[in-house]
Design a protein around this motif. Structure first.
Motif, PDB file in Angstrom:
ATOM      1  N   LYS A 116       0.776  -1.306  -0.185  1.00  0.00           N
ATOM      2  CA  LYS A 116      -0.063   0.095   0.129  1.00  0.00           C
ATOM      3  C   LYS A 116       0.862   1.485  -0.116  1.00  0.00           C
ATOM      4  O   LYS A 116       0.380   2.111  -0.796  1.00  0.00           O
ATOM      5  N   ALA A 117       1.803   1.277   0.750  1.00  0.00           N
ATOM      6  CA  ALA A 117       2.880   2.560   0.936  1.00  0.00           C
ATOM      7  C   ALA A 117       3.155   3.185  -0.461  1.00  0.00           C
ATOM      8  O   ALA A 117       2.949   4.376  -0.814  1.00  0.00           O
ATOM      9  N   SER A 118       3.379   2.425  -1.266  1.00  0.00           N
ATOM     10  CA  SER A 118       4.224   2.861  -2.725  1.00  0.00           C
ATOM     11  C   SER A 118       2.843   3.468  -3.444  1.00  0.00           C
ATOM     12  O   SER A 118       3.126   4.276  -4.168  1.00  0.00           O
ATOM     13  N   ALA A 158     -13.797 -11.825   6.174  1.00  0.00           N
ATOM     14  CA  ALA A 158     -12.361 -11.552   5.974  1.00  0.00           C
ATOM     15  C   ALA A 158     -12.171 -10.158   6.335  1.00  0.00           C
ATOM     16  O   ALA A 158     -13.203  -9.345   6.503  1.00  0.00           O
ATOM     17  N   PHE A 159     -11.098  -9.645   6.453  1.00  0.00           N
ATOM     18  CA  PHE A 159     -10.573  -8.464   6.855  1.00  0.00           C
ATOM     19  C   PHE A 159     -10.588  -7.427   5.300  1.00  0.00           C
ATOM     20  O   PHE A 159      -9.829  -8.122   4.593  1.00  0.00           O
ATOM     21  N   TYR A 160     -10.885  -6.371   5.360  1.00  0.00           N
ATOM     22  CA  TYR A 160     -10.624  -5.535   4.240  1.00  0.00           C
ATOM     23  C   TYR A 160     -10.153  -4.190   4.550  1.00  0.00           C
ATOM     24  O   TYR A 160     -10.720  -3.506   5.348  1.00  0.00           O
ATOM     25  N   VAL A 161      -8.959  -4.213   4.298  1.00  0.00           N
ATOM     26  CA  VAL A 161      -8.156  -3.056   4.946  1.00  0.00           C
ATOM     27  C   VAL A 161      -8.327  -1.934   3.667  1.00  0.00           C
ATOM     28  O   VAL A 161      -8.095  -1.804   2.824  1.00  0.00           O
ATOM     29  N   VAL A 188     -11.364  -2.443   8.113  1.00  0.00           N
ATOM     30  CA  VAL A 188     -10.371  -2.229   9.016  1.00  0.00           C
ATOM     31  C   VAL A 188      -9.454  -0.680   8.433  1.00  0.00           C
ATOM     32  O   VAL A 188      -9.096  -0.729   7.430  1.00  0.00           O
ATOM     33  N   LYS A 189      -9.235   0.333   8.986  1.00  0.00           N
ATOM     34  CA  LYS A 189      -8.590   1.394   8.416  1.00  0.00           C
ATOM     35  C   LYS A 189      -7.356   1.766   9.145  1.00  0.00           C
ATOM     36  O   LYS A 189      -7.332   1.800  10.571  1.00  0.00           O
ATOM     37  N   ILE A 190      -6.235   1.440   8.528  1.00  0.00           N
ATOM     38  CA  ILE A 190      -4.989   1.732   9.015  1.00  0.00           C
ATOM     39  C   ILE A 190      -4.067   2.642   8.066  1.00  0.00           C
ATOM     40  O   ILE A 190      -4.257   2.727   6.970  1.00  0.00           O
ATOM     41  N   GLU A 191      -2.885   3.095   8.700  1.00  0.00           N
ATOM     42  CA  GLU A 191      -1.986   3.939   7.780  1.00  0.00           C
ATOM     43  C   GLU A 191      -1.133   2.920   7.059  1.00  0.00           C
ATOM     44  O   GLU A 191      -0.906   1.638   7.386  1.00  0.00           O
ATOM     45  N   ASP A 197       3.752  -3.052   6.915  1.00  0.00           N
ATOM     46  CA  ASP A 197       4.801  -4.088   8.189  1.00  0.00           C
ATOM     47  C   ASP A 197       4.028  -5.391   8.191  1.00  0.00           C
ATOM     48  O   ASP A 197       4.721  -6.300   8.445  1.00  0.00           O
ATOM     49  N   ILE A 198       2.777  -5.081   8.646  1.00  0.00           N
ATOM     50  CA  ILE A 198       2.047  -6.353   9.095  1.00  0.00           C
ATOM     51  C   ILE A 198       1.758  -7.315   7.900  1.00  0.00           C
ATOM     52  O   ILE A 198       2.189  -8.612   8.244  1.00  0.00           O
ATOM     53  N   VAL A 199       1.556  -7.030   6.757  1.00  0.00           N
ATOM     54  CA  VAL A 199       1.244  -8.015   5.951  1.00  0.00           C
ATOM     55  C   VAL A 199       2.581  -8.592   5.283  1.00  0.00           C
ATOM     56  O   VAL A 199       2.740  -9.694   4.747  1.00  0.00           O
ATOM     57  N   GLY A 200       3.579  -7.931   5.264  1.00  0.00           N
ATOM     58  CA  GLY A 200       4.868  -8.386   5.079  1.00  0.00           C
ATOM     59  C   GLY A 200       5.315  -9.479   6.169  1.00  0.00           C
ATOM     60  O   GLY A 200       5.909 -10.392   5.425  1.00  0.00           O
ATOM     61  N   ALA A 201       4.967  -9.250   7.169  1.00  0.00           N
ATOM     62  CA  ALA A 201       5.141 -10.404   8.187  1.00  0.00           C
ATOM     63  C   ALA A 201       4.454 -11.419   7.933  1.00  0.00           C
ATOM     64  O   ALA A 201       5.105 -12.503   8.351  1.00  0.00           O
TER      65      ALA A 201
END
Length: 381
Positions: A116-118, A158-161, A188-191, A197-201
């Protein structure tokens, strides 16, 4: 399909007489499942886009969308919401193309990529005229692919971010959330950076580890084929994600490169800790590491859909008798339990056969286990 134009128009209307148009770029498993969540709902018109004319015809033939086109301009014209369901590596190109079009004022653009960040950063730099980009990531999937595998139930539970930027208007986020409630997912709303970070892990790193482990064993197998022959059952199951599409994962891993470099450094630390335990013959330390991992894993949600598709499987010991496999399949069919796959792992003289039964839903697995145990079969996981 008419080249350059939307076709098969069956627009629905809202109370004010105007339908909300949702354009989906890439109507495969993910995009097609979103389309089916919205298809036929009051006041929604679903437009599908593909660069491939045959795919456009397929979308229409399957009834997944209301309209379909090969034209980016036609798909985006007058769209209230645009959903980019294209590979991660193509997101920037599509955003750039959309930024050059006269989009409808207030149009919401979102995506379904697993990094998401990019893409959020790129969308901010583009300064989309009159449109708002909100990063999205539905954390659900299937071992099947393509629009044929699409289902309106894919995202349920499921979670939809969503990863809105700090400056995203709250009312715009609310509009998108309202639309996504049709998916029955947990929003779920996150930065964006925290998401990566989370999905990478929990997803990207496990894929790297699985691929590295399989390649390591493949190297050993070059000098002794017993590695491949004996690496059945559990080894095949725990490394199944190593068979994921290499080109999709190339783009995902490169898109989350910085996060993964840090995670891999942490992983080397975990492996080094095990090396020290073995070098020191520290049995108690090994027990502690396994116990800690077991406690954490036992508290993970069992029925929650996640990044890595769950295995809904059980194993059944069966005697080496003619027709036994057919009888089990018949019993499940008569009970209306949907069996997605059946695999005979082992069957030879004087040794019980082992069936691996696979189901698409956990509920089907639970019912099958209860039924087979009632019929005196030995069932285990």
């Amino acid at each position: 399909m008419i080249e350059g134009k939307a076709v098969h128009e069956t627009s629905q209307t809202t109370p004010n007489g105007k339908a909300l148009r949702i354009a989906i770029f890439g109507v495969g498993l993910i995009g097609g499942s979103l389309a089916l969540c919205w298809k036929g709902k009051p006041g929604l018109t679903i437009v599908g886009h593909s660069v491939n004319a045959a795919s456009v015809d397929k979308y229409l033939a399957l009834g997944v969308v209301d309209e379909a086109t090969t034209s980016v301009e036609a798909a985006a014209a007058d769209a209230d919401v645009i959903v980019l369901c294209v590979p991660v590596g193509m997101l920037d190109d599509y955003l750039k193309r959309l930024s050059e079009l006269p989009l409808k004022a207030g149009c919401i653009i979102t995506d379904v990529g697993s990094t998401k960040a990019s893409v959020v950063s790129y969308a901010e730099r583009l300064k989309l005229s009159g449109a708002v980009f909100i990063g999205g990531h539905p954390m659900a999937g299937s071992e099947r692919s393509g629009v044929e595998a699409a289902t309106p139930d894919l995202y349920e539970n499921a979670f939809y971010v969503l990863t809105p930027s700090p400056g995203t208007p709250p009312e715009t986020i609310e509009r998108l959330e309202e639309l996504l409630r049709w998916t029955r997912a947990n929003i779920v709303k996150i930065e964006a950076g925290l998401h990566d970070d989370i999905v990478g892990a929990i997803s990207h790193l496990p894929h790297i580890i699985a691929v590295a482990l399989v390649n390591q064993i493949a190297g050993y197998n070059e000098s002794n084929d017993l590695y491949r022959r004996l690496a059945a059952g559990g080894f095949r199951d725990i490394t199944r994600i190593a068979s994921s599409d290499p080109y999709i994962w190339r783009d995902i891993l490169l898109g989350n490169r910085d996060v993964l470099l840090k995670l891999l450094a942490d992983w080397r630390g975990e492996i080094a800790a095990f090396e020290r335990l073995l070098e020191d013959r520290d049995g108690e330390g090994i027990v502690e590491r396994f116990s800690g991992a077991g406690r954490f894993r036992d508290n993970l949600p069992e029925r929650r859909k996640g990044m890595i598709t769950s295995l809904h499987e059980c194993y059944v010991d069966v005697p080496d008798q003619p027709g036994i496999v057919g009888r089990i399949a018949t019993e499940l069919g008569q009970a209306r339990i949907n069996l997605s796959n059946l695999h005979i792992i082992e069957s030879r003289e004087d040794v019980p056969g082992v069936l691996r039964l696979s189901f698409r839903h956990g509920e089907d697995l639970d019912r099958a286990v209860e039924l087979l145990r009632t019929l005196q079969y030995s069932v285990y996981f």
